[in-house]
Design an enzyme around this catalytic site. Structure first.
Site, PDB file in Angstrom:
ATOM      1  N   ASP A 142       0.859  -1.179   0.000  1.00  0.00           N
ATOM      2  CA  ASP A 142       0.000   0.000   0.000  1.00  0.00           C
ATOM      3  C   ASP A 142       0.904   1.240   0.000  1.00  0.00           C
ATOM      4  O   ASP A 142       2.106   1.155   0.317  1.00  0.00           O
ATOM      5  CB  ASP A 142      -0.890  -0.041   1.240  1.00  0.00           C
ATOM      6  CG  ASP A 142      -1.791   1.169   1.355  1.00  0.00           C
ATOM      7  OD1 ASP A 142      -2.418   1.556   0.346  1.00  0.00           O
ATOM      8  OD2 ASP A 142      -1.870   1.753   2.455  1.00  0.00           O
ATOM      9  N   ASP A 156      -0.348   5.201   0.798  1.00  0.00           N
ATOM     10  CA  ASP A 156      -0.655   6.184   1.841  1.00  0.00           C
ATOM     11  C   ASP A 156      -0.671   5.536   3.217  1.00  0.00           C
ATOM     12  O   ASP A 156      -1.392   4.570   3.471  1.00  0.00           O
ATOM     13  CB  ASP A 156      -2.012   6.840   1.580  1.00  0.00           C
ATOM     14  CG  ASP A 156      -1.998   7.734   0.349  1.00  0.00           C
ATOM     15  OD1 ASP A 156      -0.910   8.002  -0.177  1.00  0.00           O
ATOM     16  OD2 ASP A 156      -3.084   8.169  -0.080  1.00  0.00           O
TER      17      ASP A 156
END
Length: 269
Positions: free
Chosen positions: A7, A9
């Site tokens: 991922d 953010d």
């Protein structure tokens, strides 16, 4: 062969300032070892391309919550016979197209008799104020191909929202500030599985690491050999606290860097 699925953010990028400086040294080591770092994110193709150019990632990437899989044309490790083609990529769509996503969100709004405010209803300046992104980053975030984020309606029952979405063969990825309307065929885990299933060298042993910081990453983390939670600055997200997965020692890019360094090089920073 080792694949790292991450991922962005709050994971490879810091949650509050979106910086990645702490991860740059180990990213260089991974590049030298030919270990691909594959972003798996809610961000758009335009956003991920911009980031990859800045930090030197040349691997495939997965966008808009597993709706799009983009493989650079020079990367022949994957079977792309089913893929569509752009100037730079072979790509697979597991999602809607953006026009349909917008239309479905409007129909769900009518059924709920409430306005669901999507990215298409917001100006770049609105997105800056809501997210802390720069103006240029907000413009890239609006360049959507497959999905529509919308402000999470706090007054609407989440199960009701999800049940209505199912009527349109879609699902809602619920977030704290924004939720995402995506195709039920999409999802981070499904996109990861697609890439691994289409890796050419089936006889080569593959190991996978996945890193994420929120419930949005559960399907990603469930489909890798070594799932790793990156804590937020205030601790592990409550939606991940019941998971028996390894937790990095720090938040954001510092935690990402340290845990990957420990795994790859066998020592602590």
């Amino acid at each position: 062969m080792l694949f790292i699925f991450t991922d962005l953010d709050g994971t490879l990028l810091n949650q509050n300032d979106y910086r990645y400086d702490d991860a740059l040294p180990i990213l260089g080591v991974l590049e030298n070892k030919n270990i691909p770092v594959i972003p798996v994110t809610s961000k758009t193709k335009a956003e991920v391309e911009s980031l990859c150019n800045k930090i030197g990632l040349n691997s495939p990437f997965i966008t808009e919550n597993g709706s799009g899989i983009f493989i650079p044309k020079g990367d022949f490790r994957f079977d792309t016979t089913q893929a569509l083609t752009t100037d730079l990529y072979k790509y697979i769509s597991l999602g809607l197209d953006y026009h349909n996503a917008r239309g479905i969100l409007g129909e769900i709004s009518q059924k709920l008799k409430t306005d669901l405010v999507g990215f298409g209803d917001l100006s770049p300046e609105d997105i800056v104020n809501l997210t802390g992104l720069s103006l240029n980053e907000a413009i890239l975030a609006k360049k959507r191909d497959f999905t529509e984020p919308f402000l999470t309606p706090k007054h609407i029952n989440a199960d009701l929202l999800q049940n209505i979405a199912k009527e349109y063969q879609t699902t809602i990825v619920v977030g704290d500030r924004f939720s995402h309307l995506i195709s039920e065929k999409a999802g981070k885990g499904n996109a990861v599985k697609w890439l691994l299933n289409h890796y050419h060298n089936r006889e080569e042993k593959i190991a996978t690491i996945g890193l994420g910081n929120s419930p949005n990453d559960i399907s990603l983390l469930e489909n890798v050999d070594i799932p790793i939670i990156i804590p937020n600055p205030d601790g592990v997200h409550k939606g991940l606290q019941n998971k028996n997965w390894q937790v990095a020692p720090h938040s954001g890019s510092k935690g990402w860097s340290q845990i990957i360094t420990e795994i790859i090089l066998g020592h602590k920073i």
